[in-house]
Write a protein that holds these residues in place. Sequence first.
Motif, PDB file in Angstrom:
ATOM      1  N   UNK A  92       0.820  -1.216   0.000  1.00  0.00           N
ATOM      2  CA  UNK A  92       0.000   0.000   0.000  1.00  0.00           C
ATOM      3  C   UNK A  92       0.853   1.265   0.000  1.00  0.00           C
ATOM      4  N   UNK A  93       2.020   1.187   0.577  1.00  0.00           N
ATOM      5  CA  UNK A  93       2.888   2.361   0.669  1.00  0.00           C
ATOM      6  C   UNK A  93       3.453   2.773  -0.686  1.00  0.00           C
ATOM      7  N   UNK A  94       3.653   1.817  -1.582  1.00  0.00           N
ATOM      8  CA  UNK A  94       4.256   2.112  -2.878  1.00  0.00           C
ATOM      9  C   UNK A  94       3.252   2.267  -4.011  1.00  0.00           C
ATOM     10  N   UNK A  95       2.016   1.865  -3.794  1.00  0.00           N
ATOM     11  CA  UNK A  95       1.004   1.957  -4.848  1.00  0.00           C
ATOM     12  C   UNK A  95       0.857   3.377  -5.402  1.00  0.00           C
ATOM     13  N   UNK A  96       0.779   4.415  -4.564  1.00  0.00           N
ATOM     14  CA  UNK A  96       0.665   5.768  -5.136  1.00  0.00           C
ATOM     15  C   UNK A  96       1.850   6.152  -6.014  1.00  0.00           C
ATOM     16  N   UNK A  97       3.036   5.723  -5.638  1.00  0.00           N
ATOM     17  CA  UNK A  97       4.226   6.032  -6.427  1.00  0.00           C
ATOM     18  C   UNK A  97       4.131   5.406  -7.818  1.00  0.00           C
ATOM     19  N   UNK A  98       3.723   4.146  -7.869  1.00  0.00           N
ATOM     20  CA  UNK A  98       3.613   3.469  -9.162  1.00  0.00           C
ATOM     21  C   UNK A  98       2.416   3.980  -9.977  1.00  0.00           C
ATOM     22  N   UNK A  99       1.332   4.356  -9.327  1.00  0.00           N
ATOM     23  CA  UNK A  99       0.133   4.799 -10.052  1.00  0.00           C
ATOM     24  C   UNK A  99       0.282   6.198 -10.627  1.00  0.00           C
ATOM     25  N   UNK A 100       1.069   7.040  -9.994  1.00  0.00           N
ATOM     26  CA  UNK A 100       1.188   8.418 -10.482  1.00  0.00           C
ATOM     27  C   UNK A 100       2.083   8.501 -11.724  1.00  0.00           C
ATOM     28  N   UNK A 101       2.967   7.542 -11.910  1.00  0.00           N
ATOM     29  CA  UNK A 101       3.875   7.582 -13.064  1.00  0.00           C
ATOM     30  C   UNK A 101       3.110   7.551 -14.394  1.00  0.00           C
ATOM     31  N   UNK A 102       2.150   6.631 -14.592  1.00  0.00           N
ATOM     32  CA  UNK A 102       1.398   6.673 -15.854  1.00  0.00           C
ATOM     33  C   UNK A 102       0.598   7.969 -16.032  1.00  0.00           C
ATOM     34  N   UNK A 103       0.116   8.544 -14.938  1.00  0.00           N
ATOM     35  CA  UNK A 103      -0.622   9.805 -15.038  1.00  0.00           C
ATOM     36  C   UNK A 103       0.295  10.930 -15.519  1.00  0.00           C
ATOM     37  N   UNK A 104       1.517  10.962 -14.986  1.00  0.00           N
ATOM     38  CA  UNK A 104       2.488  11.973 -15.403  1.00  0.00           C
ATOM     39  C   UNK A 104       2.858  11.781 -16.877  1.00  0.00           C
TER      40      UNK A 104
END
Length: 131
Positions: A92-104
């Motif tokens: 759960x701690x790393x999910x935001x990091x991985x999910x924001x990359x495709x958005x960027x």
Amino acid sequence: MALEGALKLKEISYIHAEGYPAAEMKHGPIALIDENMPVIVIATKKGNYDKIVSNIQEIKSRKGKIIAIVTSGDSSVRELADHVIEIPDCSNYFTPLFAVIPLQLLSYHIAVIRGCHVDQPRNLAKSVTVE
């Protein structure tokens, strides 16, 4: 994550975008969805996954175009979405990091296609000074 993705899309592509939590979609934004409305959904298997899948079904029923960011191997959302971007299954701690990359990256490529100068966006203050 949704707010960060919307912010980047506005900052470098000059396209209006909004980020909403899954629970709030039925309180306004759903009224705007039609066949011309692309909707980016962060549907990782963390948190309120069932609520997000329900929202995707609502978007689909209104003919919205769905771009989904999903956990690797997710077949439920893949069947509903028009386009799928997979991210690794992680804590759960790393999910935001991985999910924001495709958005960027999506924001970047949209800006390039639109002919926007991604390295020097207009009217964006890089520092704030208050007197």
